[in-house]
Design an enzyme around this catalytic site. Structure first.
Site, PDB file in Angstrom:
ATOM      1  CE  LYS A   4      -1.999   0.156   3.951  1.00  0.00           C
ATOM      2  NZ  LYS A   4      -1.460   1.114   4.928  1.00  0.00           N
ATOM      3  NE  ARG A  42       6.980  -3.221   6.586  1.00  0.00           N
ATOM      4  CZ  ARG A  42       5.785  -2.667   6.641  1.00  0.00           C
ATOM      5  NH1 ARG A  42       5.115  -2.410   5.536  1.00  0.00           N
ATOM      6  NH2 ARG A  42       5.222  -2.416   7.803  1.00  0.00           N
ATOM      7  NE  ARG A  94       6.463  -0.270  11.021  1.00  0.00           N
ATOM      8  CZ  ARG A  94       5.349  -0.111  10.315  1.00  0.00           C
ATOM      9  NH1 ARG A  94       5.378   0.502   9.152  1.00  0.00           N
ATOM     10  NH2 ARG A  94       4.206  -0.558  10.770  1.00  0.00           N
ATOM     11  NE  ARG A 110       1.698  -4.050  11.852  1.00  0.00           N
ATOM     12  CZ  ARG A 110       2.808  -4.185  11.127  1.00  0.00           C
ATOM     13  NH1 ARG A 110       3.767  -4.989  11.519  1.00  0.00           N
ATOM     14  NH2 ARG A 110       2.946  -3.524  10.007  1.00  0.00           N
ATOM     15  NE  ARG A 131      -4.561   0.182  10.716  1.00  0.00           N
ATOM     16  CZ  ARG A 131      -3.402   0.383  10.102  1.00  0.00           C
ATOM     17  NH1 ARG A 131      -3.159   1.498   9.486  1.00  0.00           N
ATOM     18  NH2 ARG A 131      -2.497  -0.545  10.118  1.00  0.00           N
TER      19      ARG A 131
HETATM   20  P1  ADP Z   1       0.745  -1.235   8.886  1.00  0.00           P
HETATM   21  O1  ADP Z   1      -0.387  -0.794   8.009  1.00  0.00           O
HETATM   22  O2  ADP Z   1       1.917  -1.705   8.121  1.00  0.00           O
HETATM   23  O3  ADP Z   1       0.335  -2.091  10.040  1.00  0.00           O
HETATM   24  P2  ADP Z   1       0.982   1.438   9.846  1.00  0.00           P
HETATM   25  O4  ADP Z   1       2.247   2.187   9.866  1.00  0.00           O
HETATM   26  O5  ADP Z   1      -0.101   1.884   8.931  1.00  0.00           O
HETATM   27  O6  ADP Z   1       1.408  -0.029   9.574  1.00  0.00           O
HETATM   28  O7  ADP Z   1       0.358   1.345  11.321  1.00  0.00           O
HETATM   29  C1  ADP Z   1       1.127   0.916  12.400  1.00  0.00           C
HETATM   30  C2  ADP Z   1       0.319   1.010  13.701  1.00  0.00           C
HETATM   31  O8  ADP Z   1      -0.115   2.370  13.898  1.00  0.00           O
HETATM   32  C3  ADP Z   1      -0.964   0.195  13.757  1.00  0.00           C
HETATM   33  O9  ADP Z   1      -0.719  -1.143  14.112  1.00  0.00           O
HETATM   34  C4  ADP Z   1      -1.745   0.977  14.819  1.00  0.00           C
HETATM   35  O10 ADP Z   1      -1.244   0.711  16.123  1.00  0.00           O
HETATM   36  C5  ADP Z   1      -1.420   2.406  14.491  1.00  0.00           C
HETATM   37  N1  ADP Z   1      -2.370   2.980  13.518  1.00  0.00           N
HETATM   38  C6  ADP Z   1      -2.097   3.343  12.239  1.00  0.00           C
HETATM   39  N2  ADP Z   1      -3.188   3.836  11.621  1.00  0.00           N
HETATM   40  C7  ADP Z   1      -4.190   3.800  12.543  1.00  0.00           C
HETATM   41  C8  ADP Z   1      -5.580   4.156  12.543  1.00  0.00           C
HETATM   42  N3  ADP Z   1      -6.191   4.679  11.454  1.00  0.00           N
HETATM   43  N4  ADP Z   1      -6.289   3.974  13.684  1.00  0.00           N
HETATM   44  C9  ADP Z   1      -5.720   3.473  14.780  1.00  0.00           C
HETATM   45  N5  ADP Z   1      -4.430   3.100  14.863  1.00  0.00           N
HETATM   46  C10 ADP Z   1      -3.664   3.262  13.766  1.00  0.00           C
END
Ligand code: ADP
Length: 208
Positions: A13, A122, A153, A164, A88
């Site tokens: 993405k 990754r 990460r 996740r 999300r």
């Molecule tokens: P990925 O999509 O690869 O899991 P992201 O960087 O998008 O990684 O998100 C990492 C973490 O950040 C998520 O597991 C969550 O804890 C938090 N997070 C990201 N976007 C949201 C969201 N829209 N609502 C709540 N938590 C979020």
């Protein structure tokens, strides 16, 4: 053009978002990156966010909502944007609806086993956010864009990955129905360019 990108962790993405940003000149608003920035500030709010992120759990919607509202008010968002990682959940989709309508929702899809495999290998650049993979040809451990040493990460470790992906499946699947009238689905089984091609055609038509 206001877009939402849906796709599990490891789906490609973020890579797709970067290509759209380049060709359509709209910013990529990555909720994960914005939250990580606040987390690394070490403030009380940052500590709270870091705790959720480490566990692979969703950060509460009131926090996320404040972050997105602030970001959307900035001047580079006037011509549109790509929302990456927000909304999300259905709750967040309702929050967004209260702020603005979006033109299209692009869903990037990849089977679960493939996602897991991509995530453990990754590596991320701490400086420019570029993503590489230990399994890719030519991987050196340094960023291809700015040569900074890459890191893994915390939430790309196996325990957090499972959480996740599970959280994603439960929360994002309803969004596919919520946005069914403006949804474009693409498989990311192929290379980044192969994934992007149909998306570009779709967006060219949308913008025309
Ligand atoms: P990925 O999509 O690869 O899991 P992201 O960087 O998008 O990684 O998100 C990492 C973490 O950040 C998520 O597991 C969550 O804890 C938090 N997070 C990201 N976007 C949201 C969201 N829209 N609502 C709540 N938590 C979020």
């Amino acid at each position: 053009m206001k877009l939402i990108l849906l796709g599990a962790a490891g789906s490609g993405k973020g890579t797709l978002a970067k290509k759209i940003t380049r060709d359509f000149n709209i910013p990529q608003l990555s909720m994960g990156d914005m939250l990580r920035d606040i987390a690394s500030s070490g403030s009380e709010l940052g500590k709270k966010i870091a705790d959720y992120q480490k566990r692979g759990a969703l950060v509460p919607s009131d926090i996320v909502s404040d972050v997105i509202k602030e970001r959307l008010s900035q001047s580079d968002c006037t011509n549109g944007y790509i929302l990456d990682g927000f909304p999300r959940s259905l709750e967040q989709a309702e929050i967004l609806k209260g702020i603005t309508e979006v033109d299209a929702v692009i869903s990037v899809e990849l089977p679960f086993e493939e996602l897991e495999k991509r995530l453990v290998s990754r590596r991320t650049c701490p400086k420019c956010g570029d993503i590489d993979n230990t399994e890719y040809e030519g991987f050196t451990g340094n960023c291809r864009v700015c040569q900074t040493p890459l890191f893994q990460r915390d939430d790309d470790k196996p325990e957090a990955i499972k959480a996740r992906l599970e959280v994603y499946k439960n929360n994002v699947t309803p969004l596919i129905n919520f946005y069914s009238d403006r949804l474009f689905t693409v498989s990311s089984k192929g290379s980044p360019d192969e994934t992007y091609r149909p998306v570009k055609t779709f967006l060219d038509d949308l913008g025309a």
